[in-house]
Scaffold this motif. Structure first.
Motif, PDB file in Angstrom:
ATOM      1  N   PRO A  94      52.515 -75.859  37.774  1.00  0.00           N
ATOM      2  CA  PRO A  94      53.536 -76.503  36.940  1.00  0.00           C
ATOM      3  C   PRO A  94      54.381 -77.541  37.679  1.00  0.00           C
ATOM      4  O   PRO A  94      54.881 -78.481  37.058  1.00  0.00           O
ATOM      5  N   ARG A  95      54.530 -77.424  38.967  1.00  0.00           N
ATOM      6  CA  ARG A  95      55.298 -78.423  39.726  1.00  0.00           C
ATOM      7  C   ARG A  95      54.542 -79.738  39.847  1.00  0.00           C
ATOM      8  O   ARG A  95      55.143 -80.779  40.034  1.00  0.00           O
ATOM      9  N   ILE A  96      53.217 -79.684  39.723  1.00  0.00           N
ATOM     10  CA  ILE A  96      52.390 -80.887  39.870  1.00  0.00           C
ATOM     11  C   ILE A  96      51.959 -81.425  38.512  1.00  0.00           C
ATOM     12  O   ILE A  96      52.057 -82.606  38.238  1.00  0.00           O
ATOM     13  N   GLY A  97      51.442 -80.539  37.667  1.00  0.00           N
ATOM     14  CA  GLY A  97      50.932 -80.941  36.353  1.00  0.00           C
ATOM     15  C   GLY A  97      51.798 -80.426  35.242  1.00  0.00           C
ATOM     16  O   GLY A  97      51.321 -79.735  34.342  1.00  0.00           O
ATOM     17  N   ASN A  98      53.077 -80.760  35.292  1.00  0.00           N
ATOM     18  CA  ASN A  98      54.005 -80.165  34.330  1.00  0.00           C
ATOM     19  C   ASN A  98      53.770 -80.619  32.891  1.00  0.00           C
ATOM     20  O   ASN A  98      54.275 -79.993  31.970  1.00  0.00           O
ATOM     21  N   ASN A  99      53.012 -81.661  32.656  1.00  0.00           N
ATOM     22  CA  ASN A  99      52.719 -82.066  31.279  1.00  0.00           C
ATOM     23  C   ASN A  99      51.745 -81.096  30.599  1.00  0.00           C
ATOM     24  O   ASN A  99      51.531 -81.172  29.400  1.00  0.00           O
ATOM     25  N   LEU A 100      51.193 -80.149  31.364  1.00  0.00           N
ATOM     26  CA  LEU A 100      50.293 -79.141  30.810  1.00  0.00           C
ATOM     27  C   LEU A 100      51.010 -77.829  30.512  1.00  0.00           C
ATOM     28  O   LEU A 100      50.385 -76.833  30.179  1.00  0.00           O
ATOM     29  N   TYR A 101      52.328 -77.824  30.640  1.00  0.00           N
ATOM     30  CA  TYR A 101      53.120 -76.619  30.418  1.00  0.00           C
ATOM     31  C   TYR A 101      54.276 -76.862  29.449  1.00  0.00           C
ATOM     32  O   TYR A 101      55.260 -76.157  29.476  1.00  0.00           O
ATOM     33  N   THR A 102      54.138 -77.864  28.617  1.00  0.00           N
ATOM     34  CA  THR A 102      55.224 -78.225  27.708  1.00  0.00           C
ATOM     35  C   THR A 102      54.951 -77.718  26.300  1.00  0.00           C
ATOM     36  O   THR A 102      53.815 -77.406  25.927  1.00  0.00           O
ATOM     37  N   ARG A 103      55.998 -77.689  25.524  1.00  0.00           N
ATOM     38  CA  ARG A 103      55.869 -77.305  24.119  1.00  0.00           C
ATOM     39  C   ARG A 103      54.913 -78.263  23.389  1.00  0.00           C
ATOM     40  O   ARG A 103      54.100 -77.841  22.564  1.00  0.00           O
ATOM     41  N   PHE A 105      52.382 -79.904  24.686  1.00  0.00           N
ATOM     42  CA  PHE A 105      51.008 -79.590  25.074  1.00  0.00           C
ATOM     43  C   PHE A 105      50.508 -78.364  24.311  1.00  0.00           C
ATOM     44  O   PHE A 105      49.391 -78.348  23.804  1.00  0.00           O
ATOM     45  N   TYR A 106      51.335 -77.347  24.205  1.00  0.00           N
ATOM     46  CA  TYR A 106      50.922 -76.145  23.479  1.00  0.00           C
ATOM     47  C   TYR A 106      50.712 -76.437  22.001  1.00  0.00           C
ATOM     48  O   TYR A 106      49.799 -75.896  21.376  1.00  0.00           O
ATOM     49  N   ARG A 107      51.525 -77.305  21.428  1.00  0.00           N
ATOM     50  CA  ARG A 107      51.339 -77.702  20.026  1.00  0.00           C
ATOM     51  C   ARG A 107      49.989 -78.407  19.866  1.00  0.00           C
ATOM     52  O   ARG A 107      49.240 -78.136  18.916  1.00  0.00           O
ATOM     53  N   LEU A 108      49.667 -79.305  20.801  1.00  0.00           N
ATOM     54  CA  LEU A 108      48.381 -80.000  20.778  1.00  0.00           C
ATOM     55  C   LEU A 108      47.235 -78.994  20.850  1.00  0.00           C
ATOM     56  O   LEU A 108      46.271 -79.080  20.093  1.00  0.00           O
ATOM     57  N   CYS A 109      47.343 -78.029  21.738  1.00  0.00           N
ATOM     58  CA  CYS A 109      46.295 -77.008  21.864  1.00  0.00           C
ATOM     59  C   CYS A 109      46.140 -76.231  20.569  1.00  0.00           C
ATOM     60  O   CYS A 109      45.014 -75.988  20.111  1.00  0.00           O
ATOM     61  N   ARG A 110      47.247 -75.835  19.972  1.00  0.00           N
ATOM     62  CA  ARG A 110      47.199 -75.093  18.715  1.00  0.00           C
ATOM     63  C   ARG A 110      46.465 -75.906  17.643  1.00  0.00           C
ATOM     64  O   ARG A 110      45.650 -75.390  16.887  1.00  0.00           O
ATOM     65  N   GLN A 111      46.723 -77.209  17.597  1.00  0.00           N
ATOM     66  CA  GLN A 111      46.082 -78.078  16.611  1.00  0.00           C
ATOM     67  C   GLN A 111      44.592 -78.245  16.880  1.00  0.00           C
ATOM     68  O   GLN A 111      43.814 -78.459  15.944  1.00  0.00           O
ATOM     69  N   LYS A 112      44.174 -78.138  18.128  1.00  0.00           N
ATOM     70  CA  LYS A 112      42.773 -78.374  18.496  1.00  0.00           C
ATOM     71  C   LYS A 112      41.929 -77.103  18.542  1.00  0.00           C
ATOM     72  O   LYS A 112      40.727 -77.168  18.758  1.00  0.00           O
ATOM     73  N   LEU A 113      42.560 -75.945  18.333  1.00  0.00           N
ATOM     74  CA  LEU A 113      41.806 -74.689  18.287  1.00  0.00           C
ATOM     75  C   LEU A 113      41.292 -74.432  16.880  1.00  0.00           C
ATOM     76  O   LEU A 113      41.977 -74.732  15.899  1.00  0.00           O
ATOM     77  N   ASP A 142      57.079 -70.679  21.616  1.00  0.00           N
ATOM     78  CA  ASP A 142      57.666 -71.521  20.572  1.00  0.00           C
ATOM     79  C   ASP A 142      56.595 -72.138  19.675  1.00  0.00           C
ATOM     80  O   ASP A 142      56.875 -72.513  18.536  1.00  0.00           O
ATOM     81  N   GLU A 143      55.372 -72.270  20.186  1.00  0.00           N
ATOM     82  CA  GLU A 143      54.301 -72.921  19.426  1.00  0.00           C
ATOM     83  C   GLU A 143      53.247 -71.968  18.886  1.00  0.00           C
ATOM     84  O   GLU A 143      52.568 -72.278  17.921  1.00  0.00           O
TER      85      GLU A 143
END
Length: 190
Positions: A94-103, A105-113, A142-143
């Motif tokens: 998360p310190r390096i790729g923090n854009n993969l740990y955001t709300r 990103f999780y919303r995007l994943c939910r939409q793509k599952l 949250d997502e």
């Protein structure tokens, strides 16, 4: 690779963010998943996996059911038009790729599952305060209405998330896990 497949053994398409040395990809491919899409941002990582670690990952890049794209995983997922049964993200701390740990990103994943799909997110504990760790989990909860946290080793966790409640039968799950390990040639716990 195994834990999300225990929750969604019918998955036919998996999206993996982060190639690493190719062990996760090999484990998925060996379990007869029809399609595995891999996003790896670094061509060097892919080259090392293909050259230096082919003996460990069974020359994963030669598998027919695998496509690998050298691109940021989040960007590639955003453009994808096909739903996935499983999305696995083990790309960066998360310190390096923090854009993969955001709300977001999780919303995007939910939409793509797809219906019943599972997100599996690597979540380390090192170099994170307790408040930061809790915040990363909250972004996911949250997502997604269903989230569980799995400690896979000291300081190493997986977040599993789905839009559907997923019950885990530990008795049959153990049998399926042993079958997966045997099929992939990995030793128990390997």
């Amino acid at each position: 690779a195994y834990i999300p497949l225990l929750f969604n053994p019918e998955a036919e398409r998996v999206f993996l963010i982060g190639m690493g040395i190719g062990i996760t990809a090999k484990s998925i491919a060996d379990l007869d998943i029809p399609e595995l899409d891999i996003a790896e941002i670094s061509p060097e990582v892919t080259r090392v996996a293909a050259d230096a670690y082919a003996y460990v990952n069974n020359n994963i890049l030669a598998y027919e059911n695998i496509s690998i794209t050298i691109e940021d995983g989040r960007s590639l997922l955003l453009r994808s038009k096909i739903p996935y049964g499983i999305i696995i993200c083990n790309a960066a701390h998360p310190r390096i790729g923090n854009n993969l740990y955001t709300r977001e990103f999780y919303r995007l994943c939910r939409q793509k599952l797809d219906h019943g799909g599972i997100l599996c997110q690597w979540l380390p504990e090192d170099r994170l305060s307790e408040a930061e760790f809790r915040s990363l989990i909250k972004a996911c909860t949250d997502e997604f209405p269903w989230v569980s946290l799995w400690q896979i080793s000291t300081g190493q966790n997986l977040l599993l998330a789905s839009s559907q409640l997923r019950q885990f039968d530990y008795c049959s799950g153990r049998e399926r896990l042993e079958a997966m390990e045997q099929k992939s040639g990995l030793s128990p716990g390997g």
